[in-house]
Design a protein around this motif. Sequence first.
Motif, PDB file in Angstrom:
ATOM      1  N   TRP A  48       0.806  -1.231   0.000  1.00  9.85           N
ATOM      2  CA  TRP A  48       0.000   0.000   0.000  1.00  9.85           C
ATOM      3  C   TRP A  48       0.843   1.287   0.000  1.00  9.85           C
ATOM      4  CZ3 TRP A  48      -4.118   2.554  -1.281  1.00  9.85           C
ATOM      5  CH2 TRP A  48      -5.263   1.828  -1.640  1.00  9.85           C
ATOM      6  N   ALA A  49       2.116   1.170   0.384  1.00 10.67           N
ATOM      7  CA  ALA A  49       3.004   2.339   0.284  1.00 10.67           C
ATOM      8  C   ALA A  49       3.184   2.731  -1.179  1.00 10.67           C
ATOM      9  CB  ALA A  49       4.356   2.038   0.926  1.00 10.67           C
ATOM     10  N   ILE A  50       3.016   1.746  -2.056  1.00  8.99           N
ATOM     11  CA  ILE A  50       3.101   1.988  -3.502  1.00  8.99           C
ATOM     12  C   ILE A  50       1.717   2.309  -4.069  1.00  8.99           C
ATOM     13  CG2 ILE A  50       3.834   1.011  -5.722  1.00  8.99           C
ATOM     14  CD1 ILE A  50       6.071   1.344  -3.564  1.00  8.99           C
ATOM     15  N   ILE A  51       0.732   1.495  -3.648  1.00  7.90           N
ATOM     16  CA  ILE A  51      -0.618   1.639  -4.219  1.00  7.90           C
ATOM     17  C   ILE A  51      -1.172   3.048  -3.965  1.00  7.90           C
ATOM     18  CG2 ILE A  51      -2.991   0.728  -4.177  1.00  7.90           C
ATOM     19  CD1 ILE A  51      -1.808  -1.955  -3.184  1.00  7.90           C
ATOM     20  N   ALA A  52      -0.798   3.619  -2.818  1.00  6.41           N
ATOM     21  CA  ALA A  52      -1.307   4.955  -2.461  1.00  6.41           C
ATOM     22  C   ALA A  52      -0.777   6.047  -3.374  1.00  6.41           C
ATOM     23  CB  ALA A  52      -0.952   5.266  -1.001  1.00  6.41           C
ATOM     24  N   GLY A  53       0.281   5.744  -4.114  1.00  8.05           N
ATOM     25  CA  GLY A  53       0.757   6.699  -5.113  1.00  8.05           C
ATOM     26  C   GLY A  53       2.000   7.459  -4.709  1.00  8.05           C
ATOM     27  N   PRO A  54       2.830   7.826  -5.701  1.00  8.79           N
ATOM     28  CA  PRO A  54       4.056   8.592  -5.429  1.00  8.79           C
ATOM     29  C   PRO A  54       3.755  10.073  -5.302  1.00  8.79           C
ATOM     30  CG  PRO A  54       3.913   8.140  -7.773  1.00  8.79           C
ATOM     31  CD  PRO A  54       2.693   7.506  -7.142  1.00  8.79           C
ATOM     32  N   TYR A  55       4.685  10.807  -4.679  1.00  2.00           N
ATOM     33  CA  TYR A  55       4.602  12.262  -4.582  1.00  2.00           C
ATOM     34  C   TYR A  55       4.463  12.860  -5.971  1.00  2.00           C
ATOM     35  CZ  TYR A  55       6.004  17.058  -3.651  1.00  2.00           C
ATOM     36  OH  TYR A  55       6.048  18.413  -3.574  1.00  2.00           O
ATOM     37  N   PRO A  56       3.570  13.821  -6.189  1.00  2.00           N
ATOM     38  CA  PRO A  56       2.660  14.454  -5.222  1.00  2.00           C
ATOM     39  C   PRO A  56       1.229  13.914  -5.315  1.00  2.00           C
ATOM     40  CG  PRO A  56       2.843  15.815  -7.195  1.00  2.00           C
ATOM     41  CD  PRO A  56       3.556  14.523  -7.489  1.00  2.00           C
ATOM     42  N   MET A  57       1.065  12.673  -5.737  1.00  2.00           N
ATOM     43  CA  MET A  57      -0.292  12.144  -5.946  1.00  2.00           C
ATOM     44  C   MET A  57      -0.761  11.326  -4.742  1.00  2.00           C
ATOM     45  SD  MET A  57      -0.094  11.073  -9.932  1.00  2.00           S
ATOM     46  CE  MET A  57       1.527  10.353  -9.890  1.00  2.00           C
ATOM     47  N   SER A  58      -2.065  11.041  -4.727  1.00  2.00           N
ATOM     48  CA  SER A  58      -2.603  10.134  -3.722  1.00  2.00           C
ATOM     49  C   SER A  58      -3.810   9.442  -4.323  1.00  2.00           C
ATOM     50  CB  SER A  58      -3.004  10.899  -2.462  1.00  2.00           C
ATOM     51  OG  SER A  58      -3.541   9.985  -1.520  1.00  2.00           O
ATOM     52  N   SER A  59      -3.928   8.136  -4.085  1.00  2.00           N
ATOM     53  CA  SER A  59      -5.072   7.407  -4.636  1.00  2.00           C
ATOM     54  C   SER A  59      -6.228   7.346  -3.638  1.00  2.00           C
ATOM     55  CB  SER A  59      -4.651   5.997  -5.065  1.00  2.00           C
ATOM     56  OG  SER A  59      -4.281   5.234  -3.950  1.00  2.00           O
ATOM     57  N   LEU A  60      -6.068   8.008  -2.488  1.00  2.00           N
ATOM     58  CA  LEU A  60      -7.122   7.979  -1.468  1.00  2.00           C
ATOM     59  C   LEU A  60      -7.583   9.393  -1.129  1.00  2.00           C
ATOM     60  CD1 LEU A  60      -5.640   5.279   0.935  1.00  2.00           C
ATOM     61  CD2 LEU A  60      -7.372   4.971  -0.838  1.00  2.00           C
ATOM     62  N   LYS A  61      -8.824   9.472  -0.618  1.00  2.00           N
ATOM     63  CA  LYS A  61      -9.406  10.778  -0.298  1.00  2.00           C
ATOM     64  C   LYS A  61      -9.326  11.086   1.197  1.00  2.00           C
ATOM     65  CE  LYS A  61     -12.601  10.125  -4.149  1.00  2.00           C
ATOM     66  NZ  LYS A  61     -14.008   9.827  -4.511  1.00  2.00           N
ATOM     67  N   VAL A  62      -8.505  10.318   1.932  1.00  2.00           N
ATOM     68  CA  VAL A  62      -8.263  10.622   3.348  1.00  2.00           C
ATOM     69  C   VAL A  62      -6.766  10.887   3.514  1.00  2.00           C
ATOM     70  CG1 VAL A  62     -10.202   9.220   4.175  1.00  2.00           C
ATOM     71  CG2 VAL A  62      -7.933   8.180   3.962  1.00  2.00           C
ATOM     72  N   PRO A  63      -6.376  11.611   4.587  1.00  2.00           N
ATOM     73  CA  PRO A  63      -4.943  11.877   4.778  1.00  2.00           C
ATOM     74  C   PRO A  63      -4.160  10.592   5.049  1.00  2.00           C
ATOM     75  CG  PRO A  63      -6.289  13.204   6.281  1.00  2.00           C
ATOM     76  CD  PRO A  63      -7.202  12.231   5.629  1.00  2.00           C
ATOM     77  N   ILE A  64      -2.964  10.553   4.521  1.00  2.00           N
ATOM     78  CA  ILE A  64      -2.086   9.390   4.732  1.00  2.00           C
ATOM     79  C   ILE A  64      -0.754   9.873   5.280  1.00  2.00           C
ATOM     80  CG2 ILE A  64      -0.977   7.381   3.684  1.00  2.00           C
ATOM     81  CD1 ILE A  64      -2.844   7.788   1.252  1.00  2.00           C
ATOM     82  N   LEU A  65      -0.301   9.232   6.342  1.00  2.00           N
ATOM     83  CA  LEU A  65       1.050   9.473   6.854  1.00  2.00           C
ATOM     84  C   LEU A  65       1.855   8.203   6.573  1.00  2.00           C
ATOM     85  CD1 LEU A  65       3.205  10.995   8.466  1.00  2.00           C
ATOM     86  CD2 LEU A  65       2.137  10.188  10.553  1.00  2.00           C
TER      87      LEU A  65
ATOM     88  N   ASP B 199     -10.122  17.147   6.885  1.00  2.00           N
ATOM     89  CA  ASP B 199     -10.849  18.111   6.051  1.00  2.00           C
ATOM     90  C   ASP B 199     -10.011  18.584   4.866  1.00  2.00           C
ATOM     91  OD1 ASP B 199     -13.070  17.953   7.658  1.00  2.00           O
ATOM     92  OD2 ASP B 199     -12.398  19.582   8.980  1.00  2.00           O
ATOM     93  N   ASN B 200      -8.737  18.302   4.902  1.00  2.00           N
ATOM     94  CA  ASN B 200      -7.835  18.715   3.836  1.00  2.00           C
ATOM     95  C   ASN B 200      -6.843  17.575   3.572  1.00  2.00           C
ATOM     96  OD1 ASN B 200      -6.282  20.172   2.008  1.00  2.00           O
ATOM     97  ND2 ASN B 200      -5.088  21.168   3.616  1.00  2.00           N
ATOM     98  N   PRO B 201      -7.366  16.486   2.982  1.00  2.00           N
ATOM     99  CA  PRO B 201      -6.540  15.274   2.907  1.00  2.00           C
ATOM    100  C   PRO B 201      -5.384  15.368   1.910  1.00  2.00           C
ATOM    101  CG  PRO B 201      -8.668  14.915   1.843  1.00  2.00           C
ATOM    102  CD  PRO B 201      -8.708  16.290   2.422  1.00  2.00           C
ATOM    103  N   PHE B 202      -4.201  14.947   2.347  1.00  2.00           N
ATOM    104  CA  PHE B 202      -3.062  14.781   1.447  1.00  2.00           C
ATOM    105  C   PHE B 202      -2.163  13.703   2.050  1.00  2.00           C
ATOM    106  CE2 PHE B 202      -2.394  18.683   4.029  1.00  2.00           C
ATOM    107  CZ  PHE B 202      -1.407  18.211   4.879  1.00  2.00           C
ATOM    108  N   ALA B 203      -1.266  13.227   1.225  1.00  2.00           N
ATOM    109  CA  ALA B 203      -0.344  12.194   1.690  1.00  2.00           C
ATOM    110  C   ALA B 203       0.975  12.834   2.092  1.00  2.00           C
ATOM    111  CB  ALA B 203      -0.117  11.166   0.588  1.00  2.00           C
ATOM    112  N   LEU B 204       1.524  12.363   3.221  1.00  2.00           N
ATOM    113  CA  LEU B 204       2.808  12.883   3.698  1.00  2.00           C
ATOM    114  C   LEU B 204       3.868  11.783   3.655  1.00  2.00           C
ATOM    115  CD1 LEU B 204       1.882  14.923   6.922  1.00  2.00           C
ATOM    116  CD2 LEU B 204       2.567  15.817   4.692  1.00  2.00           C
ATOM    117  N   PHE B 205       5.058  12.150   3.235  1.00  2.00           N
ATOM    118  CA  PHE B 205       6.267  11.320   3.333  1.00  2.00           C
ATOM    119  C   PHE B 205       6.159  10.039   2.509  1.00  2.00           C
ATOM    120  CE2 PHE B 205       5.462  12.964   7.867  1.00  2.00           C
ATOM    121  CZ  PHE B 205       5.719  14.267   7.466  1.00  2.00           C
ATOM    122  N   GLN B 206       5.515  10.173   1.344  1.00  2.00           N
ATOM    123  CA  GLN B 206       5.268   9.014   0.508  1.00  2.00           C
ATOM    124  C   GLN B 206       6.444   8.735  -0.420  1.00  2.00           C
ATOM    125  OE1 GLN B 206       2.934  12.274  -1.017  1.00  2.00           O
ATOM    126  NE2 GLN B 206       2.109  10.804  -2.432  1.00  2.00           N
TER     127      GLN B 206
END
Lengths: 293, 388
Positions: A48-65, B199-206
């Motif tokens: 899922w570290a890959i599936i979620a997408g590379p910077y600056p993209m994201s395949s999900l609509k919730v925040p991911i750390l 409320d402002n979703p983004f991915a960090l440290f990906q």
Amino acid sequence: MQTLNISDVDFAEPGNMSCPGCGASIAMNLALKALGQDTILVIPACCWAIIAGPYPMSSLKVPILHTAFPSAAVTASGVRAGLDMKGDTKTTVVAWAGDGGSFDIGIQSLSGAAERNDDIIFVCYDNEAYMNTGVQRSSSTPYGSRTTTTPGQGWKKTRKKNMIEIMAAHGVSYAATANIAYPEDLIRKFKKARELKGGTRFIHVYATCTTGWGAPSEYAVKIARLATRCNLFPLYEVEDGITYTLNEKGDTPVDAYLNLQGRFKHLSLEDKAGIQNQVDKDFAVLKNKLSVC
Amino acid sequence: MKHVIEGSHAISEAVKLARVDVVSGYPITPQTHIIEAISEYCANGEMKAKFIPVESEHSAMAAVVGAASTGVRTFTATSSHGLALMHEMLHWAAGARLPIVLGEVNRALGPGWNIWMDQSDSLAQRDTGWIQLYCENGQEAMDTTLFAFRLAELVNLPVMVVIDAFFVSHTFEPVAIPEQEHVDDFLPPYEPRIALDPDNPFALFQMAPPNVYMEMRQSIHRAMEHTLDIYHEVENEFDAVFHRRYGMIEEINCENADIILVTTGSATSTARQVQMDMEKQGERFGILKIKTFRPFPGKAICNALQKAKKVAVLDRNFSFGSGGIFAQEVKGALQVLSQGPVVFNYIAGLGGRDITPDIISEVYLKTRDRDLPPCGSEWLGTSPRDEN
């Protein structure tokens, strides 16, 4: 044709980087339907570290750390602590790790979080090997399986670690198994976990990897369903480490499951009989736990 | 008002005064007193923070990475093997550009087991992208911890506040503990650049493929350079409130000195005393104390040393197969000079062995009496070599 009672609101974008037939992708899609918008995901190294997408993209609509391989649970604990200090009580913090990040390199951090009873949901999506690195054995790889580090006659001769029992033994408020082939049951369990705020909750999701298991991609759900029907992966819930509820009772021989997958094709009839024997014993142990409650 | 407290507790007090939100901790000698005091402040309500008693140092750093990603102020502390175990997450914290502050008590690494003073643990983390600030005594530990939060939050880099095992961590000294209102004047509430928010979703440290990774690394380098640029300014702010400053380096009687001794940490205090004692005997040397190891203030060090004939770097650490680590860095900084001083490198005080006034005198006399250094580093105070 039966219509499933599942919300059509998605928190996963239609396109992502998973393989065709990826059980882990199905698992995320269903889990987020239950968890909803107020969710923060913590993802360690895993598919899922890959599936979620590379910077600056994201395949999900919730925040991911994204965090390091061993640290899914405690990074989520840290996120929870930060949100608590900010007075945010509505957001659910979810660690989302593969079997390596849960059973192996992640188990120390997971055990620590569970013992502290940190207010997080830990999800292990289990594809029974290190799939992202190219199918190496993990402690979740079942007996009899070939992987790239258990090749040829060196196929895995030891059993899969019993992760849900390890977590139940921590006495967490909720530990459950779920399966991508039982979507309504899966969604119900994620909703229940979300409602049981205040401590560590653990959900072990069976997530087919047809790429790694040597099966056609269209068999992803079929194989997963057979895993439960054969009692190889029983669906059950454990509350407070004490109260056991069985959700499905299987009655199918394990051959039906094993014969669909390249990873087991070298097994002799005797080997398969041994697996059946072990599955029957394990299921009997589980049923005993039901009867004492 | 001054209180007699130990160095560890100077850091704990500063963490309390900094109004830190989330602290994680795992015990390891000689750091443990820092997190013990903080957990006590949290338990008795003196500090309004979450204390997470984690199950390892790797998790200690991962916990504050998670917390800092929500935009709150964070702290943890460790030593030696704990720092080594944290190594992966030190990279994560810096790469994520999170302003975490870490209290690090210098201690030797095993085997053999050794809980005493040695800088090899923190210096081995040289390339993780952390700012490293070394302290000489309890007051400096207190002040540097407060300063570290301000600096970290200005440049978006994590900061390691480093003190000597026992010589600072367990030594009771008079320390001026600032008033909360003064600390609040110097250190405003943390305003994060980014924070996880549903409320402002983004991915960090990906995942960062080759087309973006190199720019991300360069941005860390730029933040380090920026740190050198603003350090003095932040010290001005600190000085305006607390009337104390330390500098990235401190030059102690270096004007017109032919020989300058380079020191770090508590050994500097010993060197100060020896400098005064020897001056009475007509012997004169300067001392250059290095506080900031990362970013390395090469230009300032070069300016301070360029007029000397000889420089003696005293290293309480060693890079096997090479030499003392501060000496390497100092030599690198002096490369820009066409006719710079010759650099002697002395190794002393590893694994808790004292750096006595006699050792400092020996460093001075050995440097005075020779025109050129021998090849490699010289180990002081070790037993005669066992050929077996």
